[in-house]
Scaffold this motif. Structure first.
Motif, PDB file in Angstrom:
ATOM      1  N   ALA A 181       0.778  12.590 -17.691  1.00 11.51           N
ATOM      2  CA  ALA A 181      -0.427  12.117 -16.591  1.00 11.51           C
ATOM      3  C   ALA A 181       0.567  11.724 -15.255  1.00 11.51           C
ATOM      4  O   ALA A 181       0.922  10.574 -15.084  1.00 11.51           O
ATOM      5  CB  ALA A 181      -1.088  11.090 -16.843  1.00 11.51           C
ATOM      6  N   GLN A 182       0.588  12.719 -14.455  1.00 14.36           N
ATOM      7  CA  GLN A 182       1.561  12.700 -13.340  1.00 14.36           C
ATOM      8  C   GLN A 182       0.996  11.448 -12.204  1.00 14.36           C
ATOM      9  O   GLN A 182       1.717  11.284 -11.173  1.00 14.36           O
ATOM     10  CB  GLN A 182       1.620  13.909 -12.690  1.00 14.36           C
ATOM     11  CG  GLN A 182       2.113  14.131 -11.333  1.00 14.36           C
ATOM     12  CD  GLN A 182       1.707  15.580 -10.544  1.00 14.36           C
ATOM     13  OE1 GLN A 182       0.847  16.325 -11.268  1.00 14.36           O
ATOM     14  NE2 GLN A 182       1.657  15.562  -9.499  1.00 14.36           N
ATOM     15  N   VAL A 183      -0.198  11.132 -12.435  1.00 15.15           N
ATOM     16  CA  VAL A 183      -0.786  10.170 -11.256  1.00 15.15           C
ATOM     17  C   VAL A 183       0.065   8.938 -11.144  1.00 15.15           C
ATOM     18  O   VAL A 183       0.066   8.323  -9.985  1.00 15.15           O
ATOM     19  CB  VAL A 183      -2.273   9.638 -11.698  1.00 15.15           C
ATOM     20  CG1 VAL A 183      -2.276   8.902 -13.176  1.00 15.15           C
ATOM     21  CG2 VAL A 183      -2.700   8.914 -10.819  1.00 15.15           C
ATOM     22  N   ARG A 218      11.446  12.627  -9.490  1.00 18.90           N
ATOM     23  CA  ARG A 218       9.989  13.142  -8.806  1.00 18.90           C
ATOM     24  C   ARG A 218       8.952  12.140  -8.944  1.00 18.90           C
ATOM     25  O   ARG A 218       8.926  11.689 -10.047  1.00 18.90           O
ATOM     26  CB  ARG A 218      10.159  14.454  -9.494  1.00 18.90           C
ATOM     27  CG  ARG A 218      10.886  15.409  -8.952  1.00 18.90           C
ATOM     28  CD  ARG A 218      11.250  15.701  -7.632  1.00 18.90           C
ATOM     29  NE  ARG A 218      10.017  15.959  -6.787  1.00 18.90           N
ATOM     30  CZ  ARG A 218       9.620  17.302  -6.507  1.00 18.90           C
ATOM     31  NH1 ARG A 218      10.193  18.071  -6.793  1.00 18.90           N
ATOM     32  NH2 ARG A 218       8.611  17.226  -5.546  1.00 18.90           N
ATOM     33  N   GLY A 219       8.339  11.984  -8.140  1.00 18.08           N
ATOM     34  CA  GLY A 219       7.181  11.014  -8.092  1.00 18.08           C
ATOM     35  C   GLY A 219       7.582   9.303  -7.938  1.00 18.08           C
ATOM     36  O   GLY A 219       6.727   8.720  -8.177  1.00 18.08           O
ATOM     37  N   GLY A 220       8.879   9.319  -7.719  1.00  9.60           N
ATOM     38  CA  GLY A 220       9.340   7.894  -7.647  1.00  9.60           C
ATOM     39  C   GLY A 220       8.916   6.888  -6.687  1.00  9.60           C
ATOM     40  O   GLY A 220       9.301   5.805  -6.691  1.00  9.60           O
ATOM     41  N   SER A 221       8.054   7.292  -5.837  1.00  6.58           N
ATOM     42  CA  SER A 221       7.425   6.517  -4.687  1.00  6.58           C
ATOM     43  C   SER A 221       6.733   5.399  -5.264  1.00  6.58           C
ATOM     44  O   SER A 221       6.546   4.418  -4.738  1.00  6.58           O
ATOM     45  CB  SER A 221       6.805   7.142  -3.695  1.00  6.58           C
ATOM     46  OG  SER A 221       7.679   7.986  -2.998  1.00  6.58           O
ATOM     47  N   ASP A 222       6.064   5.853  -6.319  1.00  6.61           N
ATOM     48  CA  ASP A 222       5.226   4.822  -7.020  1.00  6.61           C
ATOM     49  C   ASP A 222       6.092   3.627  -7.399  1.00  6.61           C
ATOM     50  O   ASP A 222       5.647   2.315  -7.329  1.00  6.61           O
ATOM     51  CB  ASP A 222       4.561   5.239  -8.326  1.00  6.61           C
ATOM     52  CG  ASP A 222       3.642   6.459  -7.831  1.00  6.61           C
ATOM     53  OD1 ASP A 222       3.015   6.290  -6.909  1.00  6.61           O
ATOM     54  OD2 ASP A 222       3.365   7.387  -8.853  1.00  6.61           O
ATOM     55  N   THR A 223       7.373   4.031  -8.103  1.00  8.45           N
ATOM     56  CA  THR A 223       8.086   2.917  -8.417  1.00  8.45           C
ATOM     57  C   THR A 223       8.870   1.807  -7.335  1.00  8.45           C
ATOM     58  O   THR A 223       8.876   0.995  -7.376  1.00  8.45           O
ATOM     59  CB  THR A 223       9.443   3.676  -9.346  1.00  8.45           C
ATOM     60  OG1 THR A 223       8.798   4.305 -10.437  1.00  8.45           O
ATOM     61  CG2 THR A 223      10.402   2.528  -9.722  1.00  8.45           C
ATOM     62  N   GLN A 269       0.859  -1.255  -0.073  1.00 10.54           N
ATOM     63  CA  GLN A 269      -0.085   0.115  -0.040  1.00 10.54           C
ATOM     64  C   GLN A 269       0.984   1.424   0.012  1.00 10.54           C
ATOM     65  O   GLN A 269       1.604   1.433   0.877  1.00 10.54           O
ATOM     66  CB  GLN A 269      -0.945  -0.231   1.271  1.00 10.54           C
ATOM     67  CG  GLN A 269      -1.775  -1.138   1.292  1.00 10.54           C
ATOM     68  CD  GLN A 269      -2.848  -1.143   2.394  1.00 10.54           C
ATOM     69  OE1 GLN A 269      -2.619  -0.614   3.391  1.00 10.54           O
ATOM     70  NE2 GLN A 269      -4.130  -1.287   2.076  1.00 10.54           N
ATOM     71  N   LYS A 270       0.799   1.870  -1.064  1.00 16.37           N
ATOM     72  CA  LYS A 270       1.673   3.132  -1.140  1.00 16.37           C
ATOM     73  C   LYS A 270       0.782   4.527  -0.857  1.00 16.37           C
ATOM     74  O   LYS A 270      -0.489   4.663  -1.555  1.00 16.37           O
ATOM     75  CB  LYS A 270       2.178   3.419  -2.371  1.00 16.37           C
ATOM     76  CG  LYS A 270       3.151   4.634  -2.575  1.00 16.37           C
ATOM     77  CD  LYS A 270       2.560   5.729  -3.644  1.00 16.37           C
ATOM     78  CE  LYS A 270       3.036   6.948  -3.747  1.00 16.37           C
ATOM     79  NZ  LYS A 270       2.644   7.785  -4.528  1.00 16.37           N
ATOM     80  N   PHE A 271       1.058   5.507  -0.211  1.00 11.98           N
ATOM     81  CA  PHE A 271       0.727   6.560   0.221  1.00 11.98           C
ATOM     82  C   PHE A 271       1.229   7.927  -0.258  1.00 11.98           C
ATOM     83  O   PHE A 271       2.446   8.005   0.158  1.00 11.98           O
ATOM     84  CB  PHE A 271       0.151   6.813   1.736  1.00 11.98           C
ATOM     85  CG  PHE A 271      -0.758   5.628   2.230  1.00 11.98           C
ATOM     86  CD1 PHE A 271      -1.887   5.880   2.107  1.00 11.98           C
ATOM     87  CD2 PHE A 271      -0.132   4.467   2.779  1.00 11.98           C
ATOM     88  CE1 PHE A 271      -3.089   4.771   2.507  1.00 11.98           C
ATOM     89  CE2 PHE A 271      -1.205   3.447   3.263  1.00 11.98           C
ATOM     90  CZ  PHE A 271      -2.310   3.713   3.168  1.00 11.98           C
TER      91      PHE A 271
END
Ligand code: ADP
Ligand code: ASP
Ligand code: MG
Length: 419
Positions: free
Chosen positions: A212-214, A150-155, A6-8
């Motif tokens: 799409a930055q989502v 940037r945004g790398g927590s999804d990865t 689970q990523k927040f």
């Protein structure tokens, strides 16, 4: 018993109340009897603030020190989330990316995950604890702290989900964010955008690359490569969200699933350079060596003379100028020109492979709205137009409407754009 990652995201852990609500979501899964690994981003705008802080002490901070600084944001979050979980009676252990087994290459600021070792996570899970892992960071083989872009927590989340084989264990990677799923366009820019129930990895990757930055693009690549079901959901609402999954045959019935916007592009042109074999290789090797991504390239030839133009992010213009000037010095003749204030509007859909007339529909709609198109690029599943930044948001809305994307929520996904 399934395994869930689970990523927040930053907004979702933006203040103590929100952290408490995220902890409740984790507890729900734990109470259902599942194993859970949590990944968190820095709180709110912390990463931006840290970058601004660096700018106050140096105009040219090194990438290594920036990574050391930026990575602190996630460390604050993991400790707080672990504390919130423990206060709910859920045993939890906060871990840095390196402690959680994330190894990367040594490219500070844009490192790639090269290996994930699951030993530490397994140990925590076996003890009945919830590992709470810093997103966005890893450790290089030389022991240097790196960040993933940037945004790398999804990865981080999808890479851990792949290593833990969540699909084989009946689980998924849940991306909790401030929007309740993947929409046909950024709902902040296009209020009529509709939520998609499902989207293929291929389409999501293309949309992410096109603005799409989502989702962080590399997270989608991991998902596709290792077959990780990715579920994008709102962190504070119970909605079902969007499933990112493998393409199924019915998905090709839909011509276009989404539109995206990349603002703030600049165009670099090398005009009147010698049209010699190898000149393109020399130019784009220099640009690649500066670590810059290029996609729209146009070349025009006039006998022995050629002109080459390409677009890059505004932020990369200074580095590109240096690399391109060095190439001009080597080839001996030519001029360098830089334009700013451009944007890219794109539409994406795997159904384009089996439909004709997609490009013409987009060009006609932009033409009717009197929006000049400065360049066009296409692939099997996307069409992109470069437009002036002043037209960008309107062009996005027009492209969105031209493919009936606003109606996708009210009809079935297949009916909406298979027209
Ligand atoms: P987080 O901090 O949770 O990682 P992000 O800000 O990175 O969140 O991503 C969520 C944002 O992405 C949304 O608030 C939305 O404005 C934007 N976004 C851009 N394109 C889309 C899209 N097609 N669908 C949903 N959200 C999108
Ligand atoms: N905190 C990092 C950023 O703002 C990583 C992330 O949020 O995914 O880019
Ligand atoms: Mg994000």
């Amino acid at each position: 018993m399934a395994i869930f990652v689970q990523k927040f995201g930053g907004t979702s852990v933006g203040n103590p109340e929100r952290i408490a609500r995220c902890a409740m979501r984790v507890k729900q899964r734990v109470d259902e009897g599942h194993k859970v690994v949590v990944v968190v981003s820095a709180m709110g705008h912390t990463t931006d603030e840290l970058i601004a802080l660096a700018g106050k002490v140096s105009t040219t901070p090194s990438r290594r020190e920036l990574d050391m600084l930026m990575a602190t944001g996630e460390q604050v979050s993991v400790a707080l989330v672990a504390m919130a979980l423990e206060s709910l009676g859920v045993p939890a252990t906060s871990l840095t990316g390196g402690q959680a087994g994330i190894t990367t290459d040594g490219a500070f600021g844009r490192a790639r995950v090269t290996k994930v070792s699951r030993e530490r996570l397994d140990r925590e899970l076996t003890l009945g604890r919830v590992p709470v892992v810093c997103g966005f960071q890893g450790l290089s083989r030389d022991g240097e702290l790196t960040t993933l872009g940037r945004g790398g927590s999804d990865t981080t989340a999808v890479a851990l989900a792949a290593a833990l084989q969540v699909a084989e264990h009946g689980g998924a990677c849940e991306i909790f964010t401030d929007v309740d799923g993947v929409y046909t366009a950024d709902p902040r820019l296009v209020p009529t955008a509709a939520k998609l129930a499902r989207i293929s990895y291929e389409e999501m990757l293309e949309l992410a690359l096109l603005g799409a930055q989502v989702m962080h693009p590399r997270s989608v690549l991991f998902g596709e490569r290792y077959g990780v079901p990715i579920h994008v959901r709102h962190s504070q609402r119970p909605d079902e969200g969007t499933l990112i999954c493998r393409e199924t045959p019915d998905m090709e019935d839909v011509m276009v699933v989404g539109a995206a916007l990349k603002p703030d592009l600049g165009r670099v042109s090398l005009r009147r350079i010698p049209n010699n074999p190898g000149v393109q290789g020399m130019l784009f090797e220099a640009v690649a060596n500066a670590g810059i991504m290029v996609d729209d390239i146009v070349q025009t030839e006039f006998g022995e003379i050629a002109s080459i133009s390409f677009t890059v992010d505004h932020g990369d213009l200074a580095d590109v100028k240096i690399a391109a000037s060095q190439v001009l010095d080597k080839v001996g003749t030519g001029e360098l020109a830089v334009e700013i204030g451009l944007a890219k509007v794109s539409v994406v859909g795997t159904g384009m492979k089996s439909h004709v007339g997609v490009a013409s529909r987009m060009f006609t709609a932009l033409g009717a709205a009197k929006i000049p198109i400065h360049n066009i690029t296409t692939s099997e599943i996307k069409i992109s137009c470069i437009v002036g930044r002043e037209h960008a948001q309107r062009a996005l809305a027009i492209a969105h409407e031209a493919f009936g994307l606003d109606k996708i929520g009210s009809k079935s996904q297949a009916e909406a754009t298979a027209v």
